[in-house]
Design an enzyme around this catalytic site. Structure first.
Site, PDB file in Angstrom:
ATOM      1  N   ASP A   1      40.183  42.383  39.621  1.00  0.00           N
ATOM      2  CA  ASP A   1      39.469  43.620  39.938  1.00  0.00           C
ATOM      3  C   ASP A   1      38.858  43.556  41.340  1.00  0.00           C
ATOM      4  O   ASP A   1      38.499  42.476  41.815  1.00  0.00           O
ATOM      5  CB  ASP A   1      38.368  43.832  38.884  1.00  0.00           C
TER       6      ASP A   1
ATOM      7  N   HIS B   1      45.275  46.598  47.358  1.00  0.00           N
ATOM      8  CA  HIS B   1      46.309  46.132  46.408  1.00  0.00           C
ATOM      9  C   HIS B   1      47.303  45.220  47.143  1.00  0.00           C
ATOM     10  O   HIS B   1      47.715  44.200  46.604  1.00  0.00           O
ATOM     11  CB  HIS B   1      47.041  47.315  45.779  1.00  0.00           C
TER      12      HIS B   1
ATOM     13  N   LEU C   1      55.590  26.563  34.761  1.00  0.00           N
ATOM     14  CA  LEU C   1      54.435  27.454  34.545  1.00  0.00           C
ATOM     15  C   LEU C   1      54.949  28.764  33.957  1.00  0.00           C
ATOM     16  O   LEU C   1      55.912  29.336  34.470  1.00  0.00           O
ATOM     17  CB  LEU C   1      53.735  27.750  35.886  1.00  0.00           C
TER      18      LEU C   1
HETATM   19  C1  FPP Z   1      42.089  46.469  40.200  1.00  0.00           C
HETATM   20  O1  FPP Z   1      41.388  46.747  41.382  1.00  0.00           O
HETATM   21  C2  FPP Z   1      43.473  46.082  40.480  1.00  0.00           C
HETATM   22  C3  FPP Z   1      44.592  46.705  39.971  1.00  0.00           C
HETATM   23  C4  FPP Z   1      44.551  47.853  39.071  1.00  0.00           C
HETATM   24  C5  FPP Z   1      45.946  46.283  40.341  1.00  0.00           C
HETATM   25  C6  FPP Z   1      46.176  44.814  40.507  1.00  0.00           C
HETATM   26  C7  FPP Z   1      47.431  44.636  41.290  1.00  0.00           C
HETATM   27  C8  FPP Z   1      47.645  43.696  42.237  1.00  0.00           C
HETATM   28  C9  FPP Z   1      46.683  42.611  42.556  1.00  0.00           C
HETATM   29  C10 FPP Z   1      48.881  43.684  43.031  1.00  0.00           C
HETATM   30  C11 FPP Z   1      50.173  43.512  42.316  1.00  0.00           C
HETATM   31  C12 FPP Z   1      50.191  42.435  41.315  1.00  0.00           C
HETATM   32  C13 FPP Z   1      51.306  41.735  40.984  1.00  0.00           C
HETATM   33  C14 FPP Z   1      51.243  40.798  39.839  1.00  0.00           C
HETATM   34  C15 FPP Z   1      52.552  41.866  41.722  1.00  0.00           C
HETATM   35  P1  FPP Z   1      40.748  48.193  41.545  1.00  0.00           P
HETATM   36  O2  FPP Z   1      41.717  49.081  42.224  1.00  0.00           O
HETATM   37  O3  FPP Z   1      40.261  48.690  40.226  1.00  0.00           O
HETATM   38  O4  FPP Z   1      39.541  47.878  42.500  1.00  0.00           O
HETATM   39  P2  FPP Z   1      38.118  48.596  42.499  1.00  0.00           P
HETATM   40  O5  FPP Z   1      37.431  48.200  41.223  1.00  0.00           O
HETATM   41  O6  FPP Z   1      37.459  47.999  43.693  1.00  0.00           O
HETATM   42  O7  FPP Z   1      38.355  50.068  42.609  1.00  0.00           O
END
Ligand code: FPP
Length: 259
Positions: free
Chosen positions: A28, A45, A139
């Site tokens: 997050d 992201h 893994l």
């Molecule tokens: C939450 O941060 C994150 C996500 C919903 C997406 C996670 C995806 C990645 C790290 C990239 C792709 C992953 C892989 C495995 C290829 P948020 O957007 O909710 O952040 P915020 O809380 O600051 O709004």
């Protein structure tokens, strides 16, 4: 920010420390990381992919058996369509770039979640990545995509109910083991360390069944800033926990009159 503990150094840093067999992470804070830098959320992201890479590499070095990452929840469809498109595209391009390297590293890729509502090209990539890496043993990298813990349990219940309706199983025989057997990855050990970055302290419908006895670790660090050093700190905190699984500490198991 520099990371004093690189993926290669983490083994020395954690020598003698009790390691988790399975780590599950809610990644997050991508959006906030980007906004703090005056960048659009998608930049967070993108930066988050680099954290994924270093954590996967570090877990491989450490000999952790499984790492489960929450990439996209069933609730994430509520985000603006543009952000969903970016996430799906990032997921696709990351797979295209990383799968052969993961294969070389001995990683077995597995995906959990409802694939049916994903784009068919993405579904094909998930199937291909699983098929390519199926024989790897170093893994297990489990990516939760369009996943929700309640969805998984409802699907398992539906599967068992259908088997009972066909007369293949006795409803009375449905116990914890049977339900576990109907979950997405019945053979995976439960996560023993759950990490959530980004300052929130909740499970958000992630692995609700499997996290029953996990140690929970929350950090304010935003996911794109979470690297090997932060992973080492989480594992050190885990190693200091006293895991009783509903029992008592061995040192207090005996009553005062016991020999
Ligand atoms: C939450 O941060 C994150 C996500 C919903 C997406 C996670 C995806 C990645 C790290 C990239 C792709 C992953 C892989 C495995 C290829 P948020 O957007 O909710 O952040 P915020 O809380 O600051 O709004």
């Amino acid at each position: 920010m520099s990371d004093p503990t690189g993926p290669g150094q983490i083994v020395d840093r954690l020598a003698g420390v009790a390691l988790p067999r399975h780590i599950a992470i809610v990644m997050d804070g991508n959006g906030r990381w980007a906004q703090q830098r005056g960048q659009p959320r998608y930049a967070g992201h993108r930066a988050g992919v680099a954290s994924v890479r270093s954590v996967v590499e570090a877990c491989g070095h450490l000999g952790v058996e499984a790492l489960t990452l929450f990439a996209f929840s069933s609730e994430n469809w509520r985000r603006p369509p543009g952000e969903i498109r970016v996430l799906m595209e990032l997921f696709r391009s990351t797979l295209d770039q990383e799968v052969s390297r993961l294969y070389e590293q001995g990683v077995r890729l597995r995906f959990i979640g409802d694939r049916t509502s994903l784009d068919t090209a993405l579904q094909r990539r998930l199937d291909d990545a699983e098929a390519l890496t199926a024989g790897n043993v170093s893994l297990d990298l489990i990516i939760a995509t369009n996943y929700g813990g309640r969805w998984e349990m409802a699907a398992a219940a539906r599967q068992l109910a259908a088997a009972a309706a066909r007369g293949e199983i006795d409803p009375e025989a449905i116990d914890e083991r049977a339900l576990q057997g109907a979950l997405c990855l019945p053979d995976a050990c439960d996560p023993d360390l759950f990490i959530r970055t980004g300052g929130e302290q909740r499970l958000s419908n992630f692995l609700l069944w499997q996290l029953a006895y996990a140690e929970l670790y929350f950090t304010d660090t935003l996911w794109p800033a979470f690297g090997t050093e932060a992973l080492a700190r989480a594992i050190e905190a885990f190693s200091g926990r006293n895991r009783r699984f509903g029992g008592v500490q061995p040192s207090v198991q005996k009553s005062p009159g016991d020999a």
